[in-house]
Design an enzyme around this catalytic site. Structure first.
Site, PDB file in Angstrom:
ATOM      1  N   ILE A 117       0.827  -1.213   0.000  1.00  0.00           N
ATOM      2  CA  ILE A 117       0.000   0.000   0.000  1.00  0.00           C
ATOM      3  C   ILE A 117       0.864   1.268   0.000  1.00  0.00           C
ATOM      4  CG2 ILE A 117      -0.234   0.337   2.514  1.00  0.00           C
ATOM      5  CD1 ILE A 117      -3.258   0.671   2.042  1.00  0.00           C
ATOM      6  N   HIS A 151       5.934 -11.983   5.887  1.00  0.00           N
ATOM      7  CA  HIS A 151       5.807 -11.512   4.505  1.00  0.00           C
ATOM      8  C   HIS A 151       7.188 -11.245   3.935  1.00  0.00           C
ATOM      9  CE1 HIS A 151       5.454  -8.094   7.278  1.00  0.00           C
ATOM     10  NE2 HIS A 151       6.099  -7.371   6.375  1.00  0.00           N
TER      11      HIS A 151
HETATM   12  P1  5GP Z   1       6.986  -4.584   7.526  1.00  0.00           P
HETATM   13  O1  5GP Z   1       7.270  -3.182   7.993  1.00  0.00           O
HETATM   14  O2  5GP Z   1       6.193  -5.346   8.561  1.00  0.00           O
HETATM   15  O3  5GP Z   1       8.182  -5.327   7.038  1.00  0.00           O
HETATM   16  O4  5GP Z   1       6.078  -4.436   6.253  1.00  0.00           O
HETATM   17  C1  5GP Z   1       4.713  -4.262   6.286  1.00  0.00           C
HETATM   18  C2  5GP Z   1       4.315  -3.731   4.948  1.00  0.00           C
HETATM   19  O5  5GP Z   1       2.923  -3.894   4.811  1.00  0.00           O
HETATM   20  C3  5GP Z   1       4.618  -2.234   4.775  1.00  0.00           C
HETATM   21  O6  5GP Z   1       5.466  -2.043   3.644  1.00  0.00           O
HETATM   22  C4  5GP Z   1       3.250  -1.599   4.584  1.00  0.00           C
HETATM   23  O7  5GP Z   1       3.257  -0.561   3.654  1.00  0.00           O
HETATM   24  C5  5GP Z   1       2.397  -2.783   4.128  1.00  0.00           C
HETATM   25  N1  5GP Z   1       0.995  -2.695   4.527  1.00  0.00           N
HETATM   26  C6  5GP Z   1       0.524  -2.404   5.761  1.00  0.00           C
HETATM   27  N2  5GP Z   1      -0.830  -2.416   5.754  1.00  0.00           N
HETATM   28  C7  5GP Z   1      -1.194  -2.726   4.472  1.00  0.00           C
HETATM   29  C8  5GP Z   1      -2.471  -2.896   3.852  1.00  0.00           C
HETATM   30  O8  5GP Z   1      -3.529  -2.743   4.445  1.00  0.00           O
HETATM   31  N3  5GP Z   1      -2.461  -3.215   2.523  1.00  0.00           N
HETATM   32  C9  5GP Z   1      -1.291  -3.381   1.822  1.00  0.00           C
HETATM   33  N4  5GP Z   1      -1.399  -3.699   0.528  1.00  0.00           N
HETATM   34  N5  5GP Z   1      -0.083  -3.247   2.394  1.00  0.00           N
HETATM   35  C10 5GP Z   1      -0.036  -2.918   3.697  1.00  0.00           C
END
Ligand code: 5GP
Ligand code: ZN
Length: 134
Positions: free
Chosen positions: A51, A120
């Protein structure tokens, strides 16, 4: 003896309830409760656009099964982890960044910046990526 399909139904209902209770946003995306720009999907995993993209191509590859972080992947998740990586390679080809290059990132816990606690793999490409990362 409970018939197999009833056992499956119980398990499915229990699993869905568990995921709803945990309120995990990526579980909700995996079950299509929350919409996403889905690039690829099969029985085990889903790939959708981030997103808040940090590169022209920024995809997230997730297992459909809830695994909180890489720390929580068990010995029996080896095949699933392998499948996630081969899916990364597949979608990188689809998105035409396989040749130019791309980066895969798994953030684990606070100091790495993990914000969503469902395993992820970030797939970033379409621009020159600096190394070392910040
Ligand atoms: P992290 O910081 O945990 O490695 O990555 C989480 C990722 O999930 C971030 O890059 C963030 O932009 C993405 N993200 C968080 N909420 C959402 C959502 O509701 N939809 C999508 N498509 N991505 C999300
Ligand atoms: Zn989850």
């Amino acid at each position: 003896m409970i018939p197999f399909f009833i056992q499956k139904l119980f398990f499915y209902t229990w699993w869905k309830g568990k995921m709803k209770m945990c309120g995990c946003i990526f579980c909700k995306m995996a079950s299509h409760e929350i919409p996403a720009n889905i690039i690829y999907e099969d029985d085990l995993c889903m790939v959708f656009e981030d997103i808040n993209p940090q590169a022209p191509v920024h995809l997230l590859v997730i297992p459909k099964k809830h695994i909180t972080s890489l720390n929580d992947a068990g010995d029996d998740d080896g095949n699933l982890l392998g499948h996630l990586l081969s899916t990364v390679a597949h979608v990188a080809k689809e998105k035409k960044i396989a040749g130019s290059g791309y980066r895969t990132v798994i953030n684990t816990n606070a100091e790495a910046g993990q914000t969503v606690f469902h395993l992820h793999i970030h797939v970033l490409g379409g621009r020159l990526l600096n190394w070392p990362p910040g």
